[in-house]
Motif scaffolding. Structure first.
Motif, mmCIF file in Angstrom:
data_model
loop_
_atom_site.group_PDB
_atom_site.id
_atom_site.type_symbol
_atom_site.label_atom_id
_atom_site.label_comp_id
_atom_site.label_asym_id
_atom_site.label_seq_id
_atom_site.Cartn_x
_atom_site.Cartn_y
_atom_site.Cartn_z
ATOM 1 N N LEU A 94 0.320 -43.927 16.071
ATOM 2 C CA LEU A 94 0.038 -44.260 17.699
ATOM 3 C C LEU A 94 -0.400 -44.826 18.836
ATOM 4 O O LEU A 94 -0.783 -44.689 19.692
ATOM 5 C CB LEU A 94 1.445 -44.558 18.753
ATOM 6 N N LYS A 95 -1.483 -44.845 17.424
ATOM 7 C CA LYS A 95 -3.065 -45.363 19.150
ATOM 8 C C LYS A 95 -3.460 -46.505 19.454
ATOM 9 O O LYS A 95 -4.423 -45.806 20.110
ATOM 10 C CB LYS A 95 -4.141 -44.178 17.918
ATOM 11 N N PHE A 96 -2.712 -47.548 18.879
ATOM 12 C CA PHE A 96 -3.565 -48.907 19.718
ATOM 13 C C PHE A 96 -2.661 -48.826 20.683
ATOM 14 O O PHE A 96 -1.114 -49.078 20.473
ATOM 15 C CB PHE A 96 -3.840 -49.836 18.631
ATOM 16 N N VAL A 97 -3.066 -49.639 22.012
ATOM 17 C CA VAL A 97 -2.168 -50.369 22.935
ATOM 18 C C VAL A 97 -2.922 -52.266 22.176
ATOM 19 O O VAL A 97 -3.596 -52.742 21.853
ATOM 20 C CB VAL A 97 -3.095 -50.197 23.737
ATOM 21 N N ARG A 98 -1.345 -52.515 22.340
ATOM 22 C CA ARG A 98 -1.105 -53.776 21.784
ATOM 23 C C ARG A 98 -0.395 -55.181 23.054
ATOM 24 O O ARG A 98 0.815 -54.213 22.793
ATOM 25 C CB ARG A 98 -0.680 -54.124 20.606
ATOM 26 N N MET A 99 -0.613 -55.956 22.886
ATOM 27 C CA MET A 99 -0.443 -57.289 24.211
ATOM 28 C C MET A 99 -0.410 -57.597 23.176
ATOM 29 O O MET A 99 -0.742 -58.579 22.324
ATOM 30 C CB MET A 99 -1.512 -57.109 25.079
ATOM 31 N N ALA A 100 0.715 -58.175 22.965
ATOM 32 C CA ALA A 100 0.856 -59.869 22.357
ATOM 33 C C ALA A 100 1.466 -60.679 23.318
ATOM 34 O O ALA A 100 2.321 -60.907 24.238
ATOM 35 C CB ALA A 100 2.130 -60.020 21.716
ATOM 36 N N VAL A 101 0.655 -62.309 23.481
ATOM 37 C CA VAL A 101 0.529 -63.023 24.666
ATOM 38 C C VAL A 101 1.402 -64.118 23.852
ATOM 39 O O VAL A 101 0.534 -65.130 22.967
ATOM 40 C CB VAL A 101 0.029 -63.353 25.681
ATOM 41 N N PRO A 102 2.174 -65.200 24.321
ATOM 42 C CA PRO A 102 2.636 -66.163 23.589
ATOM 43 C C PRO A 102 2.328 -67.528 24.040
ATOM 44 O O PRO A 102 2.335 -67.584 25.282
ATOM 45 C CB PRO A 102 3.716 -65.960 23.512
ATOM 46 N N LEU A 103 1.388 -68.220 22.929
ATOM 47 C CA LEU A 103 0.731 -69.113 23.347
ATOM 48 C C LEU A 103 0.394 -70.034 22.017
ATOM 49 O O LEU A 103 0.329 -69.694 21.005
ATOM 50 C CB LEU A 103 -0.937 -68.684 23.892
ATOM 51 N N ARG A 104 0.735 -71.382 21.990
ATOM 52 C CA ARG A 104 0.645 -72.215 20.512
ATOM 53 C C ARG A 104 -0.581 -72.694 20.868
ATOM 54 O O ARG A 104 -1.850 -72.839 21.849
ATOM 55 C CB ARG A 104 1.685 -73.163 20.588
ATOM 56 N N ASP A 105 -1.387 -73.098 19.513
ATOM 57 C CA ASP A 105 -2.385 -73.619 19.438
ATOM 58 C C ASP A 105 -2.035 -75.705 19.674
ATOM 59 O O ASP A 105 -2.492 -75.528 19.165
ATOM 60 C CB ASP A 105 -3.581 -73.460 17.954
ATOM 61 N N SER A 106 -1.744 -75.911 20.259
ATOM 62 C CA SER A 106 -1.525 -77.439 20.913
ATOM 63 C C SER A 106 -2.465 -77.528 22.336
ATOM 64 O O SER A 106 -3.036 -76.597 23.616
ATOM 65 C CB SER A 106 0.069 -77.200 21.279
ATOM 66 N N GLU A 107 -3.181 -78.546 22.068
ATOM 67 C CA GLU A 107 -3.641 -78.802 23.129
ATOM 68 C C GLU A 107 -3.086 -79.183 24.110
ATOM 69 O O GLU A 107 -3.572 -79.695 25.565
ATOM 70 C CB GLU A 107 -4.304 -80.361 23.239
ATOM 71 N N ASN A 108 -1.567 -79.281 24.201
ATOM 72 C CA ASN A 108 -0.542 -79.208 25.564
ATOM 73 C C ASN A 108 0.056 -78.150 26.157
ATOM 74 O O ASN A 108 0.441 -78.338 27.356
ATOM 75 C CB ASN A 108 0.244 -80.658 25.359
ATOM 76 N N GLU A 109 -0.578 -77.387 25.138
ATOM 77 C CA GLU A 109 -0.602 -75.739 25.844
ATOM 78 C C GLU A 109 -0.930 -75.100 27.234
ATOM 79 O O GLU A 109 -2.187 -76.143 27.329
ATOM 80 C CB GLU A 109 -0.082 -74.642 24.586
#
Length: 358
Positions: A94-109
């Motif tokens: 548990l040594k890493f701090v991870r942030m997850a951000v929802p983002l699609r690879d789309s030109e309209n995103e």
């Protein structure tokens, strides 16, 4: 293998992140995962089979207070309970701090409205160790985030930031929509300036894209009504500066009953004549061809006809039902020649300018 961009700052793909989490690393302390919602869920579930994790928190747009998201348009464009990011400790120890951000690879995103949390995470991570920013392939989303960070910290143009990353990896290729938003980021002074006309036009475009996809319109997500006192707001948790302090004057009021229908904060400016590729439909203004006969604003909560979902229609005063303007999701041409899409238009002949608080 992750690519070193700047001191303690790397970008890579989902395999790079998985290997670090599974095998450990003496170099990395933080991981920023920029993935679609489905990929985040799959990646998280897959890791839990072999890699321990400890939940820290999830932040949803609906959980944020007014001071966390003070911009009306941002709140209006994001549906209730939209995940902004999740945070956890991960890895064998548990040594890493991870942030997850929802983002699609789309030109309209919508990239712009995720930049602040991502750049803050990177800045904080570099104070403690090294950070890996990754997406699925390590080509578009992660590169766009790194570009924004380099642009802000080194005051580089969008073009120079992209060229700098290509010196690290020739295959980097953010999609055109992300590049366009990063150019806006540069034009706003390397920040997401919610008061900027550039940002307001972008938010209207995002709203228009949502409408065109058939997303359900919810009037509570429109800008707060500046003609109502704070206690009559539809959502106390979404009280804006307009509701707390009253409208920012000058404000626009119905010419017939003097009810305030918009404040300066609601106005979406445009450049006279911009996009003038079609003959002007408003021919009555012969003295000054570039004078605007209308004010264009963001959707406001009193606009019930907009919430009903029609493509176009009248905008009527919520107090006297007098006509004050018009809206059209496909766009309206101003008398100056500019096309505004989508358009929420107040006719200057139907509103007065109130210059001070009554």
């Amino acid at each position: 293998m992750p690519y070193l961009v700047r001191e303690r700052l790397f970008f890579g793909n989902i395999t790079d992140a998985a290997e670090i989490l599974q095998n450990g690393s003496n170099e990395f302390t933080h991981i920023l995962s920029v993935l679609s919602s489905d990929s985040i869920s799959f990646f998280s579930e897959w890791r839990r089979l072999s890699i321990p994790s400890k939940h820290i928190r999830k932040v949803y747009v609906a959980d944020l207070k007014a001071e966390d998201i003070s911009n009306n348009a941002l709140r209006s464009s994001l549906p209730p309970q939209k995940l902004l990011y999740s945070l956890e400790y991960a890895g064998q120890d548990l040594k890493f701090v991870r942030m997850a951000v929802p983002l699609r690879d789309s030109e309209n995103e919508d990239l712009l409205d995720h930049l602040d949390v991502c750049l803050d995470f990177i800045e904080d991570a570099k104070k403690e160790g090294s950070v890996l920013v990754h997406c699925f392939a390590g080509v578009s989303r992660s590169v766009a985030i790194i570009m924004a960070y380099v642009m802000r910290t080194e005051r580089l143009s969008q073009e120079d930031a992209l060229e700098s990353l290509r010196q690290c990896c020739e295959s980097v290729c953010p999609n055109d929509g992300f590049l366009e938003q990063l150019k806006m980021f540069e034009q706003m002074g390397y920040k997401v300036d919610h008061a900027s006309p550039i940002y307001k036009r972008f938010r209207l475009k995002v709203l228009g894209d949502s409408y065109n996809r058939g997303d359900k319109l919810d009037g509570s997500r429109f800008a707060p009504d500046p003609g109502l006192p704070a206690e009559k707001s539809s959502s106390d948790s979404e009280a804006s500066s307009v509701e707390r302090d009253g409208p920012h004057y000058p404000a626009y009021s119905c010419k017939k009953c003097h009810r305030i229908v918009a404040s300066l904060e609601n106005v979406v400016d445009h450049v006279p004549g911009e996009g003038d590729t079609w003959p002007k439909r408003n021919r009555y203004n012969q003295s000054n061809d570039n004078e605007c006969s209308s004010v264009f604003v963001e959707p406001i909560q009193w606009m019930t006809t907009v919430e009903e979902g029609g493509v176009e229609g009248k905008l009527v005063c919520p107090k006297c039902a007098g006509r004050v303007g018009y809206f059209n999701w496909s766009g309206i041409q101003c008398s100056c020649g500019s096309w505004i899409t989508p358009a929420f238009q107040l006719h200057k002949g139907c509103v007065d300018i109130t210059r001070k608080s009554p």
